[in-house]
Design an enzyme around this catalytic site. Sequence first.
Site, PDB file in Angstrom:
ATOM      1  N   CYS A 112       0.118   3.445  -5.975  1.00  0.00           N
ATOM      2  CA  CYS A 112      -0.750   2.570  -5.249  1.00  0.00           C
ATOM      3  C   CYS A 112      -1.945   3.050  -4.367  1.00  0.00           C
ATOM      4  O   CYS A 112      -1.642   4.258  -3.667  1.00  0.00           O
ATOM      5  CB  CYS A 112       0.040   1.408  -4.280  1.00  0.00           C
ATOM      6  SG  CYS A 112      -0.918   0.271  -3.402  1.00  0.00           S
ATOM      7  N   GLY A 129       0.742  -1.461   0.059  1.00  0.00           N
ATOM      8  CA  GLY A 129      -0.190   0.104  -0.157  1.00  0.00           C
ATOM      9  C   GLY A 129       0.704   1.442   0.061  1.00  0.00           C
ATOM     10  O   GLY A 129       0.198   2.465   0.146  1.00  0.00           O
TER      11      GLY A 129
END
Length: 343
Positions: free
Chosen positions: A183, A178
């Site tokens: 992302c 993450g």
Amino acid sequence: MKEYLAKNDICFDDILMVPQYSEVVSRSVVDLKMPIGRNILLDFPVIASPMDTVCEKDMAIAMAESGGIGIIHRFMSAKNQIRMVEEVYNYNELNLPVGAALSSTFIEEHVEKLIAAGASILLIDTANGHSKMAIDAVIRLKNFVGDSAHIMAGNVSTVEGYIALDIAGADSVRVGIGGGSMCTTRIVSGHGIPTLSSIINIREAKDKFNLNAGIVADGGIRSSGDIVKSFAAGADAVMLGSMLAGTDESPGDLYLEGDKKFKSFRGMASKEANKDKDIAVAEGISTRIPHKGSVKDVIKDIKGGIGSGCSYSGVDFLHDLYKDSMYIRVSSLSVKESLPHGR
């Protein structure tokens, strides 16, 4: 809902490394060699991310010539990936190291051809490496290739995920979920752990339980300073995407806007990267970034930054940074103070 670890996790911007007494005469003499797991020793422990706007043939060649390695992404035909691996490996008859990414549903015949073409690293490339599908894929790949190739897997963010892939047979594990520049997993799914804390926790477990898989920091790295912090936290190598994107060697065409040059850069979970697939939700974005010129100049700056970081911590060898370095927690205001502000 229960708490995973009863402590404050830290991001790259939450700390600074503490300058220490040093006898390093120049950052240029620091030895950057690092083993990243079984049978892989890199003179420059940086890996180009398997993204379709980061690493294909030209990037993999440049990385290998600089002492690092590139992972050819899997978002192309099997034939093209095999051809690129072969061209990198046989470049100027140097037998350059090169890696190739695979999905968890890889076909053994394709793997066999990649190894024959010269691939020294095979990466099981999944968003959540702590999953039955990813673990089973590592087991299947290990049973098929044995010791004929280095198996990398991930990504994971927890000790449990790292241990599961180590037991399955991974020689190295990508750590970080993450935090990538393209992302949006943490925003979309609400899941993730600060990458620096993941590295610290996993390295402690690796040493405590005498585990073998190398730790590849992957995600959230924006500067050579973050790279230094990754190694100080216990990483054996770092994987870079955004820092290498936008260069001459990254895939994609240059385009002009006025007198400025740009290249595209996108996450592999973005809508743009999956326009031919029916995905439930995108966990990445697409953007454009200014053209940076040759990646060799970027690599030169990264090497200088790592060497400088080692010299400030008083170590001549990068592999000593983990045991000899110290950090201090800082406030959010330190980020502002750390930036150039003389103009």
